[in-house]
Design a protein around this motif. Structure first.
Motif, PDB file in Angstrom:
ATOM      1  N   ARG A 748     -27.190 -47.110 -27.157  1.00 52.35           N
ATOM      2  CA  ARG A 748     -26.170 -46.462 -26.349  1.00 52.35           C
ATOM      3  C   ARG A 748     -24.808 -47.114 -26.598  1.00 52.35           C
ATOM      4  N   ILE A 749     -24.802 -48.440 -26.694  1.00 56.81           N
ATOM      5  CA  ILE A 749     -23.541 -49.162 -26.918  1.00 56.81           C
ATOM      6  C   ILE A 749     -22.974 -48.832 -28.290  1.00 56.81           C
ATOM      7  N   VAL A 750     -23.839 -48.822 -29.292  1.00 58.86           N
ATOM      8  CA  VAL A 750     -23.371 -48.523 -30.655  1.00 58.86           C
ATOM      9  C   VAL A 750     -22.814 -47.108 -30.722  1.00 58.86           C
ATOM     10  N   HIS A 751     -23.529 -46.172 -30.083  1.00 60.71           N
ATOM     11  CA  HIS A 751     -23.033 -44.788 -30.086  1.00 60.71           C
ATOM     12  C   HIS A 751     -21.698 -44.682 -29.378  1.00 60.71           C
ATOM     13  N   ARG A 752     -21.542 -45.433 -28.310  1.00 59.52           N
ATOM     14  CA  ARG A 752     -20.264 -45.385 -27.585  1.00 59.52           C
ATOM     15  C   ARG A 752     -19.131 -45.930 -28.464  1.00 59.52           C
ATOM     16  N   HIS A 753     -19.493 -46.747 -29.456  1.00 55.94           N
ATOM     17  CA  HIS A 753     -18.479 -47.231 -30.395  1.00 55.94           C
ATOM     18  C   HIS A 753     -18.421 -46.351 -31.638  1.00 55.94           C
ATOM     19  N   ASP A 754     -18.987 -45.109 -31.534  1.00 54.01           N
ATOM     20  CA  ASP A 754     -18.996 -44.176 -32.665  1.00 54.01           C
ATOM     21  C   ASP A 754     -19.720 -44.783 -33.857  1.00 54.01           C
ATOM     22  N   GLY A 755     -20.708 -45.603 -33.582  1.00 52.82           N
ATOM     23  CA  GLY A 755     -21.420 -46.250 -34.673  1.00 52.82           C
ATOM     24  C   GLY A 755     -22.847 -45.733 -34.778  1.00 52.82           C
ATOM     25  N   ARG A 756     -23.598 -46.365 -35.631  1.00 51.61           N
ATOM     26  CA  ARG A 756     -24.971 -45.943 -35.918  1.00 51.61           C
ATOM     27  C   ARG A 756     -25.867 -47.182 -35.878  1.00 51.61           C
ATOM     28  N   LEU A 757     -27.106 -47.007 -35.364  1.00 50.50           N
ATOM     29  CA  LEU A 757     -28.047 -48.130 -35.252  1.00 50.50           C
ATOM     30  C   LEU A 757     -29.354 -47.704 -35.911  1.00 50.50           C
ATOM     31  N   TRP A 758     -29.886 -48.553 -36.759  1.00 44.18           N
ATOM     32  CA  TRP A 758     -31.193 -48.268 -37.345  1.00 44.18           C
ATOM     33  C   TRP A 758     -31.901 -49.598 -37.638  1.00 44.18           C
ATOM     34  N   ALA A 759     -33.172 -49.505 -37.957  1.00 41.29           N
ATOM     35  CA  ALA A 759     -33.954 -50.730 -38.154  1.00 41.29           C
ATOM     36  C   ALA A 759     -34.823 -50.600 -39.392  1.00 41.29           C
ATOM     37  N   ALA A 762     -41.309 -54.680 -41.493  1.00 43.44           N
ATOM     38  CA  ALA A 762     -42.711 -54.543 -41.879  1.00 43.44           C
ATOM     39  C   ALA A 762     -43.510 -55.468 -40.984  1.00 43.44           C
ATOM     40  N   VAL A 763     -44.764 -55.110 -40.786  1.00 45.50           N
ATOM     41  CA  VAL A 763     -45.602 -55.875 -39.855  1.00 45.50           C
ATOM     42  C   VAL A 763     -45.754 -57.315 -40.358  1.00 45.50           C
ATOM     43  N   GLU A 764     -45.454 -58.265 -39.476  1.00 43.66           N
ATOM     44  CA  GLU A 764     -45.529 -59.708 -39.743  1.00 43.66           C
ATOM     45  C   GLU A 764     -44.606 -60.146 -40.885  1.00 43.66           C
ATOM     46  N   GLN A 765     -43.643 -59.316 -41.214  1.00 47.26           N
ATOM     47  CA  GLN A 765     -42.673 -59.708 -42.252  1.00 47.26           C
ATOM     48  C   GLN A 765     -41.248 -59.615 -41.736  1.00 47.26           C
ATOM     49  N   GLY A 766     -41.119 -59.487 -40.412  1.00 43.06           N
ATOM     50  CA  GLY A 766     -39.785 -59.525 -39.834  1.00 43.06           C
ATOM     51  C   GLY A 766     -39.157 -58.162 -39.696  1.00 43.06           C
ATOM     52  N   ALA A 767     -38.045 -58.145 -39.035  1.00 37.62           N
ATOM     53  CA  ALA A 767     -37.309 -56.904 -38.787  1.00 37.62           C
ATOM     54  C   ALA A 767     -35.821 -57.154 -38.941  1.00 37.62           C
ATOM     55  N   THR A 768     -35.143 -56.070 -39.364  1.00 37.00           N
ATOM     56  CA  THR A 768     -33.695 -56.156 -39.468  1.00 37.00           C
ATOM     57  C   THR A 768     -33.097 -54.953 -38.762  1.00 37.00           C
ATOM     58  N   PHE A 769     -32.178 -55.228 -37.829  1.00 37.34           N
ATOM     59  CA  PHE A 769     -31.506 -54.158 -37.095  1.00 37.34           C
ATOM     60  C   PHE A 769     -30.069 -54.082 -37.596  1.00 37.34           C
ATOM     61  N   TYR A 770     -29.721 -52.901 -38.123  1.00 35.72           N
ATOM     62  CA  TYR A 770     -28.385 -52.679 -38.670  1.00 35.72           C
ATOM     63  C   TYR A 770     -27.590 -51.841 -37.689  1.00 35.72           C
ATOM     64  N   PHE A 771     -26.322 -52.095 -37.605  1.00 36.90           N
ATOM     65  CA  PHE A 771     -25.469 -51.203 -36.822  1.00 36.90           C
ATOM     66  C   PHE A 771     -24.046 -51.199 -37.393  1.00 36.90           C
ATOM     67  N   THR A 772     -23.430 -50.067 -37.203  1.00 36.08           N
ATOM     68  CA  THR A 772     -22.020 -49.948 -37.599  1.00 36.08           C
ATOM     69  C   THR A 772     -21.210 -49.734 -36.340  1.00 36.08           C
ATOM     70  N   LEU A 773     -19.918 -49.967 -36.464  1.00 36.07           N
ATOM     71  CA  LEU A 773     -19.009 -49.696 -35.343  1.00 36.07           C
ATOM     72  C   LEU A 773     -17.981 -48.710 -35.863  1.00 36.07           C
ATOM     73  N   GLY A 774     -17.707 -47.684 -35.127  1.00 36.34           N
ATOM     74  CA  GLY A 774     -16.917 -46.546 -35.613  1.00 36.34           C
ATOM     75  C   GLY A 774     -15.643 -46.943 -36.314  1.00 36.34           C
ATOM     76  N   GLU A 775     -14.956 -47.948 -35.791  1.00 36.11           N
ATOM     77  CA  GLU A 775     -13.662 -48.302 -36.374  1.00 36.11           C
ATOM     78  C   GLU A 775     -13.800 -48.890 -37.766  1.00 36.11           C
ATOM     79  N   GLU A 776     -15.009 -49.252 -38.148  1.00 35.19           N
ATOM     80  CA  GLU A 776     -15.180 -49.874 -39.443  1.00 35.19           C
ATOM     81  C   GLU A 776     -15.262 -48.846 -40.551  1.00 35.19           C
ATOM     82  N   SER A 777     -15.662 -47.602 -40.227  1.00 35.39           N
ATOM     83  CA  SER A 777     -15.906 -46.638 -41.288  1.00 35.39           C
ATOM     84  C   SER A 777     -14.601 -46.044 -41.752  1.00 35.39           C
TER      85      SER A 777
END
Lengths: 777, 367
Positions: A748-759, A762-777
């Protein structure tokens, strides 16, 4: 001659160096002389002073010894003790004098001599004492013998003193000898210095003769030879075949070299001049065009080239005996005279003339002349070009022009046909087409436009376009047309814009206008394709109203969620509190099953509290009014990480935060987002012995992307989309506790900044959460 | 005279020493110590060197020992000149008496070499220079001590005869004694100077007669033991067992032959009560006796301490005359006094030491 480079000053430097060296030698010699003299004076003064002092000491010793002799030798009526005291005092004087010698700077021989003095004095006193004693006892004979002994020792003492002083005098003699040696050395030194100076003067004179007088004479000779025309004459320089001569170049060398350069340039210029004259002569004589030179005052030919002789048929001598008017038809002579007398530029194109050849034929020529001084006379160089061929070409060109005009007429016919085709197209088109000229007057209106505006073409042709516009657009239209005509700057031409039109009945309607321009008869013309968009506009307005209604409904729903969550907290606290009170105060009244139920009730109400808190935060994130500012994401992440370390300490977690990450956004919301992401990373790495958490940035498709990466439990990418749904969890509560609201909040916060969130993960190999902020694009 | 080498022998020894010291390296890790005194005192110095050899001094040490039995200034000057020519010389312990020490002192001060005189008490020595030190007080104090002793041991108006050697030692001590005597109720009956070398039997006979005529109650001998030894038979012959009091130069006389009893009852000033000294002093006396077959005297002990003190300075890092001078000056100031077998050693600004006197009697005890 200023060439900008520095001229070496070797001669002046060397003369200066020789002068400085001579001066320095003289100064050093003088200083040496003064120093030696001062030293000798000082030594002599000190030695003389010391010797005088030693003489005084010797006098003191001699006087004291004499007093002792007198006291010891003279019968006295005084009491014996007084005489002894006086004798002892005199002895002390003598002894004190010898002790003064002791502490002076003496040689070994002098010290031995001093000891001899002491010894004689000691013996003198011993003898004197004996004399005293014997005299007092009346043993006159023995006393006299003792007195003799005393006197002998006194004389020996005096001899010892004299010998001592002679030794000291030897010091003076040594100083005198040293001084004499110094003076001899000084004389030799002065002689050597004089020889050195004379030698230096001779060397300097030879140097000046070789480096100044000779080069100046050679330079003078070279100047004289060049002056009388021997341009090949050169002044000798040091690099004329002498190895290393160039490095030794001095001022005279520079002067000679400069003179040689000058002479070389003069020689070269003379050669060029001669070549130029020869070339000119060849150019004139061999020029294929007839050329001549005539006197502007007398019109007499003064020079003529071979081409003129060939072309006109006159011999060279005939030409030179003629005047310019002689090769003109008689009727052109007045014009010639007027032309010659008129002011003319140095180079003039005097146009076409007729010339008469020797055989009487008249030819057309084009004359170009150039005024010049020739043999001291004011003259003109004339180039005469026969233009008979050009005349024939012009006639051919005229014929070709006629043919071209015929072709243009044919093409015009074709264009008219094309125009007819366009007209047919315009008539049948559904879009309104209106054309106008540069003044904005309507030149064409197709039937569709007639239908749209309600005018017939006859009613509006020739009228201003403004008749089709609401009043508020008329003035901007006039300004835009004037600007386009003046500057070519177009704001609407070539684009499709939405405007409003005015029908004949005065009603307005929305229209879409595509405007184009072209040039017709070198004047700009304009065409507009007009589409009535009244219906489309109505649909858009309906959509906007629906969206506004939806937004209002969403806000009402968010407000409802917030109030429900907020209001639920009070009764929930009551349930939890009373359940806890029951457990604590009525424990005895409950059986195990009752207590278990109550504990479950307390735990459930706790979880519900957390759930409500998360829901409230999600609601706050949605309702919060954005306050954008520059946010230091690195510092924010570091702060969150520090809190995590303090709240849930773990020894083997490495948190890496890229420095200097900044973004524009709402600081409080971005902190909540980073708290959730980093807390998730912390939580899902909790079951690993060692863990690494990283907050950083990367770039994808030119967009700056922030990420939070961990090497924890990870997830199955098939369920990646479900991560961000509220209350949806991929792990069991017993494995990793949580409400499933956190990532929804982050999204919700990322969307409010006109950004995008995705992840990604892999199981037991960690996770990475990416997000952009609208002003950066 | 096998015990007293001639001047030629002295010069030869010193030449050899010069060659020896010059042949070695002149680096800072090598120092030279010169010792010149009476042969018996040189023996005491040798004992000190042997003692230090077991401890080491932290540097290569060359010692040049020159016995000088003349007790005169001229040989001392020659020896001092030779010493001064040695490379690496930092100190000289010597010479045998006040006159010779005083005569040599300017040479050492010019050369900036420390001179440590074990038992030279001449008053003038205090002015010898910054490099001159000694282990006994100046004679003005001894003169007062002697006068005070006579004043307490004699009745008022007693007559005092002074027999003195007319050199730097005797003259200075005589003057100090007479100055002190002026304040006592004693009467100076006679002054009899003599020279150290030129004393003849006629002089002695005449002196004894003069003493007899002067009728003194006590004879004060400010002379050296060998001269007093010559005077004593005549004095005993003329004046019987008249009390005789000697200065410090008489010390050692208790060990000279005294078959005729001429020395019996003679009292003299000494710097030490050897019998009441420290265990270290007693050890020294025993070693000295065992090594040389004779009893050590106070000057022997002082010579032993003088060598030990110089070696202590070298051991403390002194590698030149100025450094050793600074070391000696620092005793009792920046560093504790030197603990010698004769007692604590520290110097005043004139290079003198503060030490008390004892009066000893030959054939008797100490007072």
């Amino acid at each position: 001659m200023s060439t900008g480079h520095r001229v070496p000053r070797s001669v002046s430097r060397r003369i200066l160096l020789v002068g400085a060296v001579c001066t320095l030698v003289l100064l050093l010699a003088m200083a040496l002389l003064v120093g030696i003299n001062a030293r000798l004076h000082s030594d002599l003064y000190a030695a003389t002073g010391a010797f005088a002092e030693e003489q005084r000491i010797a006098d003191q010793i001699s006087n004291a010894v004499m007093r002792q002799l007198v006291i010891a030798s003279t019968p006295t009526p005084r009491r014996g003790a007084d005489v002894h005291a006086e004798f002892r005092a005199a002895g002390e004087d003598a002894y004190e004098g010898m002790q003064r010698y002791l502490f002076r700077d003496l040689s070994a021989d002098e010290r031995l001599q001093l000891e001899s003095m002491k010894e004689h004095h000691q013996r003198l006193e011993v003898a004197a004492t004996r004399t005293f004693n014997l005299a007092a006892r009346g043993a006159v004979g023995q006393a006299e013998a003792s007195t003799d002994l005393m006197i002998r020792h006194a004389l020996a003492l005096q001899d010892a003193v004299d010998a001592f002083l002679r030794l000291r005098e030897g010091d003076l003699e040594r100083i005198r000898t040293r001084q004499a040696a110094y003076f001899r050395g000084m004389g030799v030194g002065l002689g050597a210095l004089a020889l050195l100076l004379v030698g230096s003067a001779v060397l300097l004179a030879r140097y000046l003769h070789r480096r100044l007088a000779v080069p100046l004479a050679e330079l003078s000779d070279a100047v004289t030879r060049v002056g009388v025309g021997d341009l090949a004459a050169r002044a000798p320089t040091s690099d004329d075949g002498e190895p290393g001569g160039a490095e030794r170049a001095d001022e005279l060398d520079q002067l000679a070299a400069a003179f040689n350069v000058m002479a070389h340039r003069i020689e070269k210029t003379q050669t060029v001049l001669r070549q130029s004259e020869e070339q000119f002569r060849l150019l004139f004589a061999n020029n294929p065009l007839p050329m001549w030179v005539y006197d502007l005052d007398t019109l007499q030919f003064v020079e003529v080239n071979d081409a003129a002789v060939d072309h006109y048929g006159y011999s060279r001598d005939e030409f030179l005996s003629m005047r310019l008017s002689d090769i003109r038809p008689p009727e052109d002579v007045p014009r010639l005279v007027a032309d010659v007398q008129a002011e003319r530029p140095a180079l003039s194109h005097s146009g076409e003339w007729r010339h008469r050849l020797k055989d009487g034929r008249i030819i057309d020529v084009e004359i170009t002349s150039h005024t010049l001084a020739f043999g001291g006379r004011r003259a003109a160089l004339v180039v005469a070009q026969d233009i008979a061929q050009r005349k024939r070409a012009e006639a051919q060109l005229h014929d070709l022009t006629q043919e071209l005009e015929q072709r243009v007429a044919l093409r015009t016919t074709e264009l008219l046909a094309s125009e007819e085709r366009f007209r047919s197209l315009a008539v049948t088109a559904n879009e309104g087409i209106v054309t106008a000229d540069r003044r904005g007057c309507i030149t064409y209106l197709n039937p569709a436009a007639e239908r749209t505006f309600g005018y017939s073409a006859g009613e509006v042709l020739g009228q201003q376009l403004t008749v089709l516009m609401p009043e508020r657009f008329q003035e901007p239209h006039r300004r835009g047309l004037a600007r386009y005509l003046a500057t070519g700057e177009a704001h609407v031409i070539g684009r499709t814009v939405e405007l409003a039109g005015r029908r004949k009945d005065g009603t307005e309607f929305p229209l879409e206008l595509s405007l184009a321009s072209w040039h017709q008869d070198d004047e700009p013309a304009f065409a507009g394709i007009i589409r009535d968009i009244t219906e489309r506009k109505q649909i858009e307005e309906a959509l906007q109203r629906s969206a506004a209604d939806l937004e209002v409904a969403n806000k009402e729903l968010e407000a409802f969620s917030y109030s429900v969550s907020h209001d639920l907290r009070a009764p929930l606290r009551g349930i939890a509190g009373f359940s806890q009170a029951l457990l604590e105060d009525y424990d005895d009244a409950l059986d195990d099953t009752g207590r278990d139920y109550l504990r479950r009730l307390v735990a459930a109400s706790g979880r519900m509290g957390v759930l409500i808190d998360d829901l409230l935060e999600l609601s706050r994130v949605t309702r919060h009014e954005l306050q954008p500012e520059r946010v230091d994401l690195s510092a924010l992440a570091q702060s969150v990480a520090t809190e995590l370390c303090q709240r849930e300490p773990r020894s083997r977690v490495q948190v890496v935060i890229a420095p200097g990450l900044e973004a524009r956004g709402d600081a409080s919301l971005l902190r909540i987002a980073l708290q959730n992401l980093l807390h998730n990373a912390w939580k899902f790495t909790g079951r690993h012995e060692q863990a690494s958490i990283e907050f950083g940035t990367t770039e994808r498709d030119g967009v700056r992307v922030y990420f939070v990466r961990d090497d924890g439990a990870g997830f199955d990418m098939r369920y990646a989309e479900q991560l961000f749904r509220p209350f949806h969890r991929l792990h069991r509560e017993t494995e990793f506790p949580g409400t499933g609201i956190g990532l929804a909040t982050v999204q919700r916060i990322v969307h409010r900044h006109d950004g995008r969130l995705w992840a990604e993960g892999a199981v037991e190999q960690g996770a990475t959460f990416y997000f952009t902020l609208g002003e950066e694009s | 005279m096998p015990e007293h080498p001639s001047g030629l022998a002295l010069v030869g020894a010193l030449c050899c020493a010069t060659l020896f010291t010059s042949a070695g390296c002149d680096g800072p890790d090598r120092v030279v110590l010169g010792i010149s005194s009476s042969p018996r005192f040189v023996d005491a110095a040798r004992l000190a060197l042997e003692q230090s050899a077991t401890q080491g001094v932290g540097v290569e040490l060359d010692t040049v020992l020159v016995p000088d039995g003349t007790n005169l200034a001229a040989p001392a000057i020659r020896i001092a000149e030779r010493f001064a020519a040695l490379d690496g010389l930092v100190a000289v312990v010597g010479h045998s008496n006040s006159a010779s020490s005083l005569a040599a002192s300017p040479i050492y001060n010019d050369r900036r070499v420390v001179q440590l005189a074990p038992h030279s008490s001449a008053i003038f020595y205090s002015q010898a220079g910054p490099y001159s030190f000694r282990l006994v007080p100046p004679d003005d104090r001894q003169g007062a001590f002697l006068a005070q002793h006579l004043a307490t041991s004699l009745s008022d108006g007693s007559r005092v005869a002074v027999l003195y050697v007319n050199d730097a030692y005797g003259r200075g001590l005589r003057t100090a004694f007479l100055n002190a005597l002026d304040t006592m109720r004693l009467h100076l009956a006679l002054e009899l100077p003599h020279t150290q070398e030129a004393l003849t039997e006629d002089d002695i006979t005449w002196a004894a007669e003069a003493l007899r005529v002067a009728r003194p109650d006590v004879i004060v001998c400010l002379a050296r033991a060998n001269v007093v030894n010559r005077y004593l038979p005549a004095i005993r012959r003329e004046l019987g067992n008249i009390p005789i009091v000697g200065g410090d130069a008489v010390a050692g006389a208790e060990h000279v032959p005294n078959d005729d009893g001429r020395w019996n009852g003679v009292r003299f000033v000494d710097f030490l009560d050897l019998d009441a000294g420290s265990p270290e002093l007693q050890t020294f006396r025993r070693r000295y006796r065992e090594r040389f077959g004779r009893e050590a005297t106070a000057p022997d002990a002082l010579t032993y301490d003088a060598v030990g003190l110089v070696l202590a300075g070298i051991r403390a890092g002194a590698r030149s005359g100025p450094e050793l001078r600074d070391y000696l000056r620092s005793l009792g100031r920046e560093r504790p006094p030197f603990q010698g077998i004769t007692g604590l050693v520290a110097f005043d600004s004139a290079g003198d030491i503060d030490r008390s006197y004892v009066l000893r009697t030959i054939g008797g005890g100490t007072r």
